[in-house]
Design an enzyme around this catalytic site. Sequence first.
Site, PDB file in Angstrom:
ATOM      1  N   SER A 168       0.723  -1.150  -0.134  1.00  0.00           N
ATOM      2  CA  SER A 168      -0.007   0.512   0.027  1.00  0.00           C
ATOM      3  C   SER A 168       0.735   1.232  -0.170  1.00  0.00           C
ATOM      4  O   SER A 168       1.963   1.163   0.357  1.00  0.00           O
ATOM      5  CB  SER A 168      -1.301   0.273   1.038  1.00  0.00           C
ATOM      6  OG  SER A 168      -1.860   1.650   1.043  1.00  0.00           O
ATOM      7  N   LYS A 222      -4.414  -7.272   3.634  1.00  0.00           N
ATOM      8  CA  LYS A 222      -4.024  -6.002   3.097  1.00  0.00           C
ATOM      9  C   LYS A 222      -5.679  -5.461   2.662  1.00  0.00           C
ATOM     10  O   LYS A 222      -6.561  -4.216   2.497  1.00  0.00           O
ATOM     11  CB  LYS A 222      -3.276  -5.593   2.189  1.00  0.00           C
ATOM     12  CG  LYS A 222      -3.812  -4.846   0.639  1.00  0.00           C
ATOM     13  CD  LYS A 222      -3.142  -3.891   1.057  1.00  0.00           C
ATOM     14  CE  LYS A 222      -2.398  -2.897  -0.220  1.00  0.00           C
ATOM     15  NZ  LYS A 222      -3.724  -2.733  -1.681  1.00  0.00           N
ATOM     16  N   HIS A 225      -7.050  -3.421   5.376  1.00  0.00           N
ATOM     17  CA  HIS A 225      -6.834  -1.578   5.802  1.00  0.00           C
ATOM     18  C   HIS A 225      -7.511  -0.794   4.000  1.00  0.00           C
ATOM     19  O   HIS A 225      -7.967  -0.024   4.294  1.00  0.00           O
ATOM     20  CB  HIS A 225      -5.652  -1.969   4.890  1.00  0.00           C
ATOM     21  CG  HIS A 225      -4.489  -0.818   3.763  1.00  0.00           C
ATOM     22  ND1 HIS A 225      -4.578  -0.467   2.730  1.00  0.00           N
ATOM     23  CD2 HIS A 225      -3.617   0.267   4.521  1.00  0.00           C
ATOM     24  CE1 HIS A 225      -4.719   0.529   2.477  1.00  0.00           C
ATOM     25  NE2 HIS A 225      -3.654   1.200   3.970  1.00  0.00           N
ATOM     26  N   ASN A 226      -7.568  -1.556   2.817  1.00  0.00           N
ATOM     27  CA  ASN A 226      -8.421  -1.429   1.325  1.00  0.00           C
ATOM     28  C   ASN A 226      -9.784  -0.899   2.428  1.00  0.00           C
ATOM     29  O   ASN A 226     -10.478  -0.081   1.999  1.00  0.00           O
ATOM     30  CB  ASN A 226      -8.722  -2.087   0.555  1.00  0.00           C
ATOM     31  CG  ASN A 226      -7.417  -1.623   0.040  1.00  0.00           C
ATOM     32  OD1 ASN A 226      -5.998  -1.406   0.662  1.00  0.00           O
ATOM     33  ND2 ASN A 226      -7.087  -2.019  -1.373  1.00  0.00           N
ATOM     34  N   GLU A 229      -9.666   2.107   4.523  1.00  0.00           N
ATOM     35  CA  GLU A 229      -9.794   3.007   3.510  1.00  0.00           C
ATOM     36  C   GLU A 229     -10.474   3.385   2.796  1.00  0.00           C
ATOM     37  O   GLU A 229     -11.235   4.682   2.746  1.00  0.00           O
ATOM     38  CB  GLU A 229      -8.498   2.698   2.393  1.00  0.00           C
ATOM     39  CG  GLU A 229      -8.622   3.915   1.943  1.00  0.00           C
ATOM     40  CD  GLU A 229      -7.252   2.944   0.460  1.00  0.00           C
ATOM     41  OE1 GLU A 229      -7.769   3.168  -1.192  1.00  0.00           O
ATOM     42  OE2 GLU A 229      -6.411   2.472   0.412  1.00  0.00           O
TER      43      GLU A 229
END
Length: 523
Positions: A168, A222, A225-226, A229
């Site tokens: 990222s 990940k 995380h997105n 986000e």
Amino acid sequence: MTESDSKPAALIPSDAEKQAQAVRSEAVATQQLIVSPAAEASADIGVIGLAVMGENLILNMASKGFTVAAFNRTTSKVDDFVTGRAKGLSILGADDLPTFVSLLKSPRKVMLMVKAGPAVDAFIDMLLPLLDEGDIIIDGGNTHFPDTVRREKALAEKNILFVGAGVSGGEEGALHGPSIMPGGNAAAWSALKPIFQKIAAQVDGQPCCDWVGDGGAGHFVKMVHNGIEYADMQMIAEAYSLLSGVLGLSAPEIGAILEDWNKGELDSYLIEITAEILKKTDDDTGQPMVDVILDTAGQKGTGKWTSVTALDVGAPANTIAEAVFARILSSLKDQRVEASKVLRGPEDIGEKPDRDAFVEQVRQALYASKICSYAQGFQMMELAAAEYGWKLDFGSIAQMWRGGCIIRAAFLDKIKAAFDGSSELPNLLLNAYFTEAIGTSQTAWRQVVAAAALRGVWTPAFSSSLAYYDGYRNPRLSANILQAQRDYFGAHTYERVDKPRGEFFHTNWTGRGGSTSSSTYNA
């Protein structure tokens, strides 16, 4: 190398066979056109894929003292790169895969920076005949974690080490230091650690990269995380809508407010860039740039994956899911325009609130909503770890997100400290810092959500975060009614407040039913 020499078809999903075949055929055809002499094995790592992320990761690696081999399906891109941005650097271009692999020191480390899906399987297919046991393949794309689980297992049977590494940070992060979240076959980590931890972002002398866990753990983290986000971006957009719709502030005025917010507890990359975005003027019209951008948002699927997986593991990720639905609703632009002509909003409720007071309320509401979003994400990872048998270090994950990545923010230090202090913490909201922060912001948060509802300002993420908070803090929810309804029409049973957990009961609600009940289970 012929196609028949490299066809472990089990690695390719059946529904993607045609796409993968096209990728493979193009690459094989390219290789047959170019014959390169044997090369000396001098590269520390090789990267396949010269799009934005691949190019910049290679430049990052070279800048940190590593020699990197580069390959791309369209070989002209390799030549352009080596003679352009990479000229004079320790970057070796290869015109075909055999040459590319021959450039790599043992154990060979090949990082795929290609589009997730069939292209990854196709390159694995082509690389296998060229690799030896103990060599390493790394998928650095935005891959759905079940695909990483499948590939890691299949390649382990061939004694090839597979790693799914979430990366990222976008173009800037890839070049100067991203957040890297590797997981998969742990035997690969000792060979990758010196490279990955050196090229990753550094915060307080610590790399924003560490081993996450087995199987698909790296790509799972990940993905979460997105998802966070998505929520972060939606909440900032809602703060903009409130300041614009309620106070009537212009984009540059809101940009200046966000710039000020970025000096405090909301200090983050997304607040920083949004402040810059709001100050940008369109060269053609002279208007603020955001005022000429159509209000329809795209997505690549990671937010959807997060929301679906949250349902799979039983995690209440309300805010993340609402952020995904918000993008979907935004895409219905034509319908929304027509609906605006017939569907009425609230009547004007009078004068605007005090500017400074409302700005501060929105700031506090944004921070409280952000805390709930991260609490949901970490709670989801905890539930998934139990579901998939992973041992996730949440303090380490917070450190990985502290720099380099899109959601990097100052308050991740507080999250790291919370989990370092209690590795068994079930929810961030129960940590003293976050309990106090929510308590301090709660009144302003509720006032903002109420003001939005009364004035018809769309704030799905703010509202769902507050709903999550109120649900989580409530010792008795209305689910007793739901369970009674389920037992009434389907004999699905219920638990009683005056009996031990795990004992289930059924009531003959109408007097006409029998005593037989349905088995008890949760999907």
